[in-house]
Design an enzyme around this catalytic site. Structure first.
Site, PDB file in Angstrom:
ATOM      1  N   GLU A 100       7.874  10.523  34.640  1.00 34.36           N
ATOM      2  CA  GLU A 100       7.154  11.758  34.919  1.00 34.36           C
ATOM      3  C   GLU A 100       7.603  12.382  36.237  1.00 34.36           C
ATOM      4  O   GLU A 100       7.799  13.596  36.327  1.00 34.36           O
ATOM      5  CB  GLU A 100       5.640  11.498  34.960  1.00 34.36           C
ATOM      6  N   CYS A 144       0.574   6.426  34.129  1.00 35.23           N
ATOM      7  CA  CYS A 144      -0.134   5.400  34.898  1.00 35.23           C
ATOM      8  C   CYS A 144      -1.178   6.037  35.803  1.00 35.23           C
ATOM      9  O   CYS A 144      -1.015   7.152  36.306  1.00 35.23           O
ATOM     10  CB  CYS A 144       0.852   4.557  35.708  1.00 35.23           C
ATOM     11  N   ALA A 182      30.971 -21.459  13.332  1.00 35.42           N
ATOM     12  CA  ALA A 182      32.162 -22.081  13.903  1.00 35.42           C
ATOM     13  C   ALA A 182      32.797 -22.980  12.850  1.00 35.42           C
ATOM     14  O   ALA A 182      32.161 -23.371  11.869  1.00 35.42           O
ATOM     15  CB  ALA A 182      31.814 -22.902  15.150  1.00 35.42           C
ATOM     16  N   SER A 222      35.054 -20.823  17.407  1.00 35.95           N
ATOM     17  CA  SER A 222      34.175 -19.729  16.987  1.00 35.95           C
ATOM     18  C   SER A 222      34.653 -18.362  17.451  1.00 35.95           C
ATOM     19  O   SER A 222      34.055 -17.351  17.088  1.00 35.95           O
ATOM     20  CB  SER A 222      32.757 -19.959  17.525  1.00 35.95           C
ATOM     21  N   TRP A 279      37.463 -15.465  17.343  1.00 36.89           N
ATOM     22  CA  TRP A 279      36.273 -14.651  17.110  1.00 36.89           C
ATOM     23  C   TRP A 279      36.061 -14.585  15.614  1.00 36.89           C
ATOM     24  O   TRP A 279      37.005 -14.305  14.875  1.00 36.89           O
ATOM     25  CB  TRP A 279      36.450 -13.256  17.687  1.00 36.89           C
ATOM     26  N   ARG A 299      23.012  -6.144  24.116  1.00 37.32           N
ATOM     27  CA  ARG A 299      22.715  -6.832  25.376  1.00 37.32           C
ATOM     28  C   ARG A 299      22.190  -5.848  26.415  1.00 37.32           C
ATOM     29  O   ARG A 299      21.240  -6.134  27.152  1.00 37.32           O
ATOM     30  CB  ARG A 299      23.981  -7.500  25.929  1.00 37.32           C
ATOM     31  N   ARG A 320      29.718  -5.820  29.180  1.00 40.35           N
ATOM     32  CA  ARG A 320      31.023  -5.356  29.655  1.00 40.35           C
ATOM     33  C   ARG A 320      31.421  -4.070  28.937  1.00 40.35           C
ATOM     34  O   ARG A 320      31.152  -3.885  27.761  1.00 40.35           O
ATOM     35  CB  ARG A 320      32.087  -6.439  29.425  1.00 40.35           C
ATOM     36  N   LEU A 325      18.520 -23.440  18.681  1.00 41.61           N
ATOM     37  CA  LEU A 325      17.598 -22.529  19.360  1.00 41.61           C
ATOM     38  C   LEU A 325      17.153 -21.430  18.404  1.00 41.61           C
ATOM     39  O   LEU A 325      15.961 -21.089  18.348  1.00 41.61           O
ATOM     40  CB  LEU A 325      18.277 -21.922  20.595  1.00 41.61           C
TER      41      LEU A 325
END
Length: 371
Positions: free
Chosen positions: A58, A81, A168, A174, A176, A190, A213, A305
């Site tokens: 704002e 806010c 992989a 792995s 690419w 990212r 990058r 994970l």
């Protein structure tokens, strides 16, 4: 409101939402807000939350508009806010500038704001309208709301797979699987997140930098590694650059004191979390990241994970990049064990987008909120 007025409001809000997305990954713990000021059908000011969370959208838009803000309509992607933080309340700036009307899709669920911004605007004689593009704004601010309401960030999981779901070869090669266009898309993802996270196995095997990058971002994402024993190489890229770009290590109890001191000496932040089933508890892990202010986390695996987050129903959005290569049963699977014994118990998501990145497929899935 007339249909023409509603359409004008929607067009302006689409613009404001697009501006807000420019701040994604740059503004945590604050939300990435966009603002457009319109007077007599002409845009007189626009802005978005700047890196680090301030100045707010704002005040950026008001500074651009100057005196032209008087009598204008402010399109803001979240309730302005109403509390004093490191900067004065945005509602005061809007009132002092002479804004005549504020259009915002959603109330802020932060208890310091929730409804108070709208109340103060109305008390000052400013017309307030809500609900315009609320569904889109809710998706854009999902991470902010999750952190406020559940204490955890929004989680995006990325998998780069072969046709047969491998990440992989049997020997671990792995790079690419997917092509340059898919990798560029991953860097863009990212950039729109506060942090990039991998498991300890991926950090050991790939020695990743986990940076954005080629996009010129003002603020690199935090690099997060979930590693129960802190057994990530101290001479790897993450360790050796921890003073330049933040590295946070989520670890289980009982790690060796000398290892912890070594990582802290390199500039890393250590975050202890609970264990569950011999591994780091995924829910406690996200609570720890939320407590540090993160609102959006981009997880790039590895397989265990990824599986733990899916099994705990903690993946909000899944991006799957599939390459036209087959690695066979001896390859490393994209997901670790899920313990699924019945199809009815398997994690299910909803497909929301499909595109081609170079020679690879890109599918976007979202968690199901109800059938």
């Amino acid at each position: 409101m007339s249909q023409g007025g509603l359409e004008a409001d929607r067009r302006a809000m689409v613009h404001a939402l697009a501006l807000g997305r420019r701040g994604m990954g740059q503004t945590w713990p604050n939300p990435a807000v966009g603002c457009v000021l319109v007077r007599e059908g002409r845009i007189v000011g626009r802005g978005w939350t700047q890196p680090g969370g301030r100045p707010h959208a704002e005040t950026q838009a008001l500074a651009m508009a100057g005196d032209a803000a008087r009598g204008a309509t402010a399109y803001v992607t979240l309730e302005p806010c109403a509390h004093h933080g490191q900067t004065p309340p945005c509602v005061d700036a809007l009132i002092d500038a002479g804004i005549a009307r504020v259009v915002a899709p959603l109330a802020d669920s932060d208890p310091r704001v929730s409804g108070q911004g709208f109340d103060r605007l109305r008390a000052a004689g400013i017309a307030v309208e809500t609900g315009v593009m609320a569904d889109v704004a809710m998706r854009d601010h999902a991470g902010f709301f999750l952190r406020i309401e559940q204490g955890r960030p929004f989680v995006t999981l990325k998998l780069a797979l072969s046709l047969d779901g491998r990440i992989a070869t049997a020997t671990g090669e792995s790079r690419w699987i997917t092509g340059p266009a898919a990798r560029r898309a991953v860097h863009a993802l990212r950039a729109r997140h506060d942090a990039v996270m991998v498991g300890g196995g991926t950090a050991r095997a790939d020695n990743p930098a986990l940076t954005v990058r080629g996009l010129g971002v003002a603020r690199q994402p935090v690099r997060v590694v979930a590693t129960r024993f802190l057994d990530v190489p101290l001479m790897g890229q993450l360790a050796q650059t921890a003073r330049d770009i933040p590295v946070w290590l989520l670890h289980g109890p009982g790690v060796r004191a000398e290892t912890a001191r070594a990582w802290e000496g390199l500039g890393a932040t250590l975050l202890p979390v609970a264990k569950a089933g011999g591994r780091i508890d995924p829910s406690d892990m996200l609570q720890a990241l939320g407590a540090q202010g993160l609102t959006r986390v981009f997880c790039e695996g590895g397989g265990q994970l990824a599986a733990s987050l899916l099994a705990a129903d903690l993946v909000d959005e899944l991006h799957v990049f599939t390459a036209g290569v087959a690695l066979g049963a001896e390859g490393v699977p994209g997901l670790g064990a899920l313990g699924v014994e019945k199809l009815s118990l398997a994690p299910r998501l909803t497909l929301v987008d499909s595109s081609v990145e170079g020679g690879d497929l890109h599918h976007v899935w979202r968690r199901r909120t109800g059938d």
